[in-house]
Design a protein around this motif. Sequence first.
Motif, mmCIF file in Angstrom:
data_model
loop_
_atom_site.group_PDB
_atom_site.id
_atom_site.type_symbol
_atom_site.label_atom_id
_atom_site.label_comp_id
_atom_site.label_asym_id
_atom_site.label_seq_id
_atom_site.Cartn_x
_atom_site.Cartn_y
_atom_site.Cartn_z
ATOM 1 N N SER A 7 75.352 -5.834 38.540
ATOM 2 C CA SER A 7 74.200 -5.185 39.186
ATOM 3 C C SER A 7 74.288 -3.695 38.964
ATOM 4 C CB SER A 7 74.207 -5.443 40.691
ATOM 5 O OG SER A 7 74.041 -6.794 40.951
ATOM 6 N N ARG A 9 72.537 0.067 39.598
ATOM 7 C CA ARG A 9 71.561 0.859 40.345
ATOM 8 C C ARG A 9 70.801 1.714 39.343
ATOM 9 N NH1 ARG A 9 69.274 0.276 45.270
ATOM 10 N NH2 ARG A 9 68.982 2.246 46.382
ATOM 11 N N TYR A 20 66.347 1.144 42.236
ATOM 12 C CA TYR A 20 66.392 -0.311 42.438
ATOM 13 C C TYR A 20 67.624 -0.881 41.743
ATOM 14 C CZ TYR A 20 64.602 -0.302 37.656
ATOM 15 O OH TYR A 20 64.461 -0.086 36.311
ATOM 16 N N TRP A 21 67.982 -2.096 42.176
ATOM 17 C CA TRP A 21 69.109 -2.770 41.539
ATOM 18 C C TRP A 21 68.584 -3.695 40.460
ATOM 19 C CZ3 TRP A 21 74.169 -1.792 42.609
ATOM 20 C CH2 TRP A 21 74.455 -1.121 43.805
ATOM 21 N N GLU A 23 69.984 -6.783 37.827
ATOM 22 C CA GLU A 23 71.143 -7.620 37.520
ATOM 23 C C GLU A 23 71.141 -8.042 36.054
ATOM 24 O OE1 GLU A 23 72.361 -10.804 39.966
ATOM 25 O OE2 GLU A 23 71.783 -9.788 41.833
ATOM 26 N N ASN A 69 81.552 -1.357 42.835
ATOM 27 C CA ASN A 69 81.785 -2.113 44.070
ATOM 28 C C ASN A 69 82.144 -1.196 45.229
ATOM 29 O OD1 ASN A 69 81.203 -4.458 42.778
ATOM 30 N ND2 ASN A 69 83.244 -5.348 42.909
ATOM 31 N N GLY A 70 81.407 -0.091 45.340
ATOM 32 C CA GLY A 70 81.608 0.806 46.474
ATOM 33 C C GLY A 70 82.747 1.781 46.318
ATOM 34 N N ARG A 71 83.436 1.711 45.183
ATOM 35 C CA ARG A 71 84.600 2.556 44.994
ATOM 36 C C ARG A 71 84.413 3.414 43.757
ATOM 37 N NH1 ARG A 71 86.214 4.451 48.561
ATOM 38 N NH2 ARG A 71 88.130 5.552 48.387
ATOM 39 N N LYS A 90 80.336 -11.053 40.964
ATOM 40 C CA LYS A 90 79.395 -9.938 40.950
ATOM 41 C C LYS A 90 80.124 -8.609 40.901
ATOM 42 C CE LYS A 90 75.111 -11.386 43.118
ATOM 43 N NZ LYS A 90 74.092 -11.020 44.066
ATOM 44 N N ARG A 92 79.021 -4.478 41.154
ATOM 45 C CA ARG A 92 77.911 -3.538 41.360
ATOM 46 C C ARG A 92 78.302 -2.156 40.856
ATOM 47 N NH1 ARG A 92 78.673 -6.287 45.912
ATOM 48 N NH2 ARG A 92 79.895 -4.558 46.723
ATOM 49 N N GLN A 94 76.991 1.872 40.556
ATOM 50 C CA GLN A 94 76.038 2.881 41.022
ATOM 51 C C GLN A 94 76.415 4.228 40.437
ATOM 52 O OE1 GLN A 94 77.060 1.614 45.175
ATOM 53 N NE2 GLN A 94 75.346 2.971 45.599
ATOM 54 N N ARG A 97 78.051 9.547 43.962
ATOM 55 C CA ARG A 97 77.351 10.053 45.146
ATOM 56 C C ARG A 97 77.399 11.584 45.183
ATOM 57 N NH1 ARG A 97 79.341 4.855 48.015
ATOM 58 N NH2 ARG A 97 81.442 5.352 47.369
ATOM 59 N N PRO A 162 83.622 12.319 52.080
ATOM 60 C CA PRO A 162 82.527 12.151 53.036
ATOM 61 C C PRO A 162 81.962 13.483 53.527
ATOM 62 C CG PRO A 162 84.466 10.894 53.696
ATOM 63 C CD PRO A 162 84.906 11.828 52.608
ATOM 64 N N MET B 1 59.420 -4.140 45.489
ATOM 65 C CA MET B 1 60.105 -5.411 45.212
ATOM 66 C C MET B 1 59.822 -6.401 46.348
ATOM 67 S SD MET B 1 64.097 -5.923 44.322
ATOM 68 C CE MET B 1 64.332 -4.539 43.234
ATOM 69 N N LEU B 10 71.110 -7.822 47.904
ATOM 70 C CA LEU B 10 71.371 -6.538 47.255
ATOM 71 C C LEU B 10 71.401 -5.410 48.258
ATOM 72 C CD1 LEU B 10 69.330 -6.843 43.955
ATOM 73 C CD2 LEU B 10 71.803 -6.680 44.186
ATOM 74 N N GLN B 16 77.389 -2.604 51.967
ATOM 75 C CA GLN B 16 78.783 -2.924 51.673
ATOM 76 C C GLN B 16 79.376 -1.861 50.748
ATOM 77 O OE1 GLN B 16 78.955 -6.785 49.881
ATOM 78 N NE2 GLN B 16 81.164 -6.674 49.613
ATOM 79 N N ASP B 17 78.549 -1.418 49.788
ATOM 80 C CA ASP B 17 79.024 -0.419 48.838
ATOM 81 C C ASP B 17 79.448 0.862 49.512
ATOM 82 O OD1 ASP B 17 78.931 -1.809 46.563
ATOM 83 O OD2 ASP B 17 76.913 -1.202 45.990
ATOM 84 N N ARG B 18 78.756 1.205 50.594
ATOM 85 C CA ARG B 18 79.105 2.465 51.232
ATOM 86 C C ARG B 18 80.385 2.345 52.051
ATOM 87 N NH1 ARG B 18 81.078 6.029 51.566
ATOM 88 N NH2 ARG B 18 80.639 8.088 52.389
ATOM 89 N N SER B 20 82.629 -0.687 52.278
ATOM 90 C CA SER B 20 83.715 -1.625 51.971
ATOM 91 C C SER B 20 84.858 -0.921 51.258
ATOM 92 C CB SER B 20 83.186 -2.755 51.097
ATOM 93 O OG SER B 20 82.831 -2.219 49.824
ATOM 94 N N GLY B 21 84.532 0.070 50.435
ATOM 95 C CA GLY B 21 85.581 0.698 49.647
ATOM 96 C C GLY B 21 86.375 1.734 50.421
ATOM 97 N N TRP B 26 89.649 7.170 55.863
ATOM 98 C CA TRP B 26 88.256 7.305 56.286
ATOM 99 C C TRP B 26 88.072 6.761 57.698
ATOM 100 C CZ3 TRP B 26 84.199 4.252 57.912
ATOM 101 C CH2 TRP B 26 82.936 4.857 57.903
ATOM 102 N N TRP B 29 89.414 9.142 60.291
ATOM 103 C CA TRP B 29 88.522 10.278 60.508
ATOM 104 C C TRP B 29 87.282 9.852 61.274
ATOM 105 C CZ3 TRP B 29 83.676 10.647 57.849
ATOM 106 C CH2 TRP B 29 82.986 11.845 58.068
#
Lengths: 247, 134, 131
Positions: A7, A9, A20-21, A23, A69-71, A90, A92, A94, A97, A162, B1, B10, B16-18, B20-21, B26, B29
């Motif tokens: 997936s 972004r 949008y995502w 796949e 995957n968020g990392r 899966k 993902r 992106q 940030r 953050p 969509m 999605l 989750q992406d924000r 989970s990692g 973190w 804090w």
Amino acid sequence: MDTISLSVRRGSPEQNPTAYWQEFDVPIVEDTMSVLDALIWVQRNVDPSLAFRRACRVGMCGTCGVVINGREGLACGTLLGPLAGGEGGKVRVQPLRHLPVIRDLVTDPGVFFDHLRQVDPSLTPGPGLQEPVVLSPDSRERQTISPHRECIYCGLCYSACPVAGPDSGFLGPAALNRAFALVSDSRDVARNQRLQTVASEQGLWRCHTIFECTAVCPKGIPITRAIQGLKRRVVVDKLKSIFRLGR
Amino acid sequence: MAFSFRTLSLHAGNFQDRYSGTRSGWWAWFLQRLTGVALVGYLFLHIAVISTARAGADTFDTVLIILQKPFFVVLDLFLIAAVLYHALNGVRVLLFDAGIAIKRQALLFWICMLLTIVITGVAGYFSLPLIFRG
Amino acid sequence: MSAPLTSQQQKAVAGFWPWFLQRVSGFLLIFLVGVHIWMTHFSGLGDVVRGHQEELVLFEIVKQRLAQGLFIFIDFSLLALVLYHGLNGMRNILLEWGPAARHAAGMTAGLWLLGIGTFIYGAWALLAFIL
């Protein structure tokens, strides 16, 4: 052959304000296939308009940083297989940030490098120094500095921090790490100048030791340690000047 | 969509992406901020409650007797947990500022969590008679 | 090693004092809050459980405690430090939020006013037990 679902972004601010995502089913051709290989496969076989950056493909250049995957990770240095966990898994991807997206996975690292420039990232040699001045490899000074000079300026730490998100004026981990490497270097004479720059409201004091930068650094640089080292130098200088011991 | 389970998954993935990692540093804090803001809110409530003493000893006692009913004793335990975590993690951060145990940040976070739970548990055990009286 | 910061450069070290005092106040609060919670919630617990005392906190109990100079000192320093620590923490959070950061000076002044006002109000409330 195993196929995984990638997936991505996508979107660009001009064409479509809402990202949008999308796949893509990507075959895992080899066990050693990286996320970058998958992106290249998609670009060549499915959608040539998919935008991402890459250069060296061996983790040296710091160009292909994305969020997987968020990392935060280098696309070239992150293996696809273990992440997807086999057939139908899966993954993902992106853009980084805290940096404006230009298109799809391509971000504008302008802010990141602006902050780096703020700390005057090159060594200012003293007048008496003749090249080459080498720090002995087994000296304590060299060992303190060495890991902090490994930075490839990929921006992963900036994306993971953050604090850098809400406060775009925050110098960020990479710039502070660079300042630490120079401040700890006896060949550099701009120590005070640099300490003054980083010991600001949007510099050192904005770091809350969250350790996300250290966690994502592809070079394993102990960035938080560098920032804490700078804080201690400023505190010691400050207390010395209060108790008049610094003269 | 258009709405579909795929878009829903999605969006869930986006959330989750924000989070989970994120790792222990973190969470340490985030919880420090959460408890910090909660404690500031409590501080103002606390001062307001104490200021009822200005309306006389009887008014103060009437309010305080209500605030010592079992429901509020249970709330007090949450307060103790928040104070404990904030203080323990504060010590953790002070250690980092002194240049101590920076490499052991994750371990220290779990020690903070463990001590918070254990000490709150002990405080809760001794408060049981207050929760189950009358 | 080059020389420490000059006094001119020291002045430019913005944000040091809020950061430093947050740590000092936090450290002191560990002890002050510890004593405060222990005295109000746990030291009289046995008496309440055994029925020698009706409640943990009542006007007379607080009044007796505040008859001792030590507790007057503890309660007033607690009030001042906890306000400083709490509002300085709020300032830290607000500074990371654009609209507040653009008016940082005004916001800081506002928080100081709030803090001083609350201290006066809290001190006035505490004096009900002392005077």
